[in-house]
Design an enzyme around this catalytic site. Sequence first.
Site, PDB file in Angstrom:
ATOM      1  N   SER A 159       0.905  -1.311  -0.138  1.00 46.94           N
ATOM      2  CA  SER A 159      -0.088   0.082   0.095  1.00 46.94           C
ATOM      3  C   SER A 159       0.973   1.238  -0.118  1.00 46.94           C
ATOM      4  O   SER A 159       1.659   1.499  -0.996  1.00 46.94           O
ATOM      5  CB  SER A 159      -0.853  -0.024   1.098  1.00 46.94           C
ATOM      6  OG  SER A 159      -1.794   1.077   1.004  1.00 46.94           O
ATOM      7  N   ASP A 183      -0.349  -4.350  -3.813  1.00 44.48           N
ATOM      8  CA  ASP A 183      -1.620  -3.130  -4.036  1.00 44.48           C
ATOM      9  C   ASP A 183      -1.137  -1.807  -3.681  1.00 44.48           C
ATOM     10  O   ASP A 183      -1.512  -1.530  -2.581  1.00 44.48           O
ATOM     11  CB  ASP A 183      -2.831  -3.631  -3.170  1.00 44.48           C
ATOM     12  CG  ASP A 183      -4.225  -3.271  -3.771  1.00 44.48           C
ATOM     13  OD1 ASP A 183      -4.132  -3.413  -4.846  1.00 44.48           O
ATOM     14  OD2 ASP A 183      -4.935  -2.847  -3.279  1.00 44.48           O
ATOM     15  N   HIS A 253      -7.615  -5.523  -0.430  1.00 43.56           N
ATOM     16  CA  HIS A 253      -6.468  -4.751  -0.266  1.00 43.56           C
ATOM     17  C   HIS A 253      -5.321  -5.712   0.173  1.00 43.56           C
ATOM     18  O   HIS A 253      -4.264  -5.689  -0.552  1.00 43.56           O
ATOM     19  CB  HIS A 253      -6.598  -3.671   0.675  1.00 43.56           C
ATOM     20  CG  HIS A 253      -5.649  -2.507   0.580  1.00 43.56           C
ATOM     21  ND1 HIS A 253      -4.871  -2.194  -0.854  1.00 43.56           N
ATOM     22  CD2 HIS A 253      -5.063  -1.821   1.628  1.00 43.56           C
ATOM     23  CE1 HIS A 253      -4.119  -1.238  -0.512  1.00 43.56           C
ATOM     24  NE2 HIS A 253      -4.160  -1.008   0.750  1.00 43.56           N
TER      25      HIS A 253
END
Length: 453
Positions: A159, A183, A253
């Site tokens: 992330s 992600d 996610h």
Amino acid sequence: MFPFCLLALLGTSCMWDPGSAEECASFTDLDLHHSIAGTSLDVRLLLYTRANDTCARILNHLSPFSQPELNANRSTTFIIHGYRPTGSPPGWYDLLAKLLLERDDLNVIVVDWNRGAANINYWAAVKNTRKAADNMTTFILKMKERGTPLSAFHLIGVSLGAHISGFIGTNLNGSIGRITALDPAGPEFTGKPPDSRLDPTDAQFVDAVHTDMDALGFRKPLGHIDYYPNGGGDQPGCPKTILAGSEYFKCDHQRSVYLFMNSINQTCNLIAYPCESYLDFLDGKCLDCEKFGGEGCPSLGYDAIKWKNSLVKRGQTMTFFSTNNWSPFCKTLYRVDIVTWNLETRWGFLTLKLHSKDQETEAKIDHKAAEFKLYTEKSLLAQFDRDLQPVERVSISFSTGNVLQPRYKLRVLRIRLTPLHDSNRTTLCRYDLLLEEKKEVIFRPIPCENTNF
């Protein structure tokens, strides 16, 4: 620590292990109170090696080799987490470190920037990404001074951690060996220029996995190769409604992390297919891996580095594949080639089952209606949730999806099933079948007489 050699007081000699006196370091554990109040950035580096795989050591940013377990001659992998809105430690970092060490003899460094990522204000955490990157750049340069080449560093960023990895790479002029982006975060980075996010110039090889591009993740390609499991959006097995609580927000996610971990222990090989879109992949238009080069289609995850040279030459490559909703995630793929001899064109969906002894596995080809024309071969992609061998029987059913119209028949001149992940397996055929709508037909396949027919 109280020594075990208490008998020394009685004149008995004993050995003292200075290393045993050092306590294990743990990841910063905060709570919602810290997140609401806001936290100031503090970067801690937790070292794991095969010598201390369950007991992290804190590294000194300015003198990293004061910790004897850190070896300048080993490759070094950093694990960099993302936004932590509740302040809790990531639930996966210790398992990821363990799997990496089981696979290779590495320095694994968990980057704990929880003080800086734990903030109810997401934009404050975003602002801290560049500061965290500068902090880590200084540390990496200290290791470089002791002889560790920049090509020996692998940054695994999740992330916001993916963009931190990119900023480190920019600071070091793209000399880092590899960046793996799991992600990469979308909010506040979508639409930004390359110098404000991760991009392919940040390392010698950049691979990115997109599993939540329609919410928390980044949609467009960011690396030399970008993987889009299940199209890059909703992941199978993840909650579909907010009633599931926090899992609704984080499941898609975090799926990128679990897919990557799955690749490290080689439980199964997630093969990705270079393609223009997920729909083209489902349509079976991107299954010829020989077009990609001698290495074949690339695998997702840890071993993607094997395709580095061809991917860097090729430029940015988007790849697609489907997964199951549980580990080890791999599906078994067959190309299904059908020749029909209905005078009129038929449109419809197919369901196939493979049978082996008392087990079976099913594939529904129903993402859109397929067109079956007279004496025209139609190629489809069948994805089964597991691999059954040997295939003793095959069942197939046909449906138009129309409830109110008459039931149709599909006259099959030949059906051929070609396994895609093992060229040594036999291609299976059957000739002259009559499929009545919504009626299952079971047959014993035979080796194809002529695979070019």
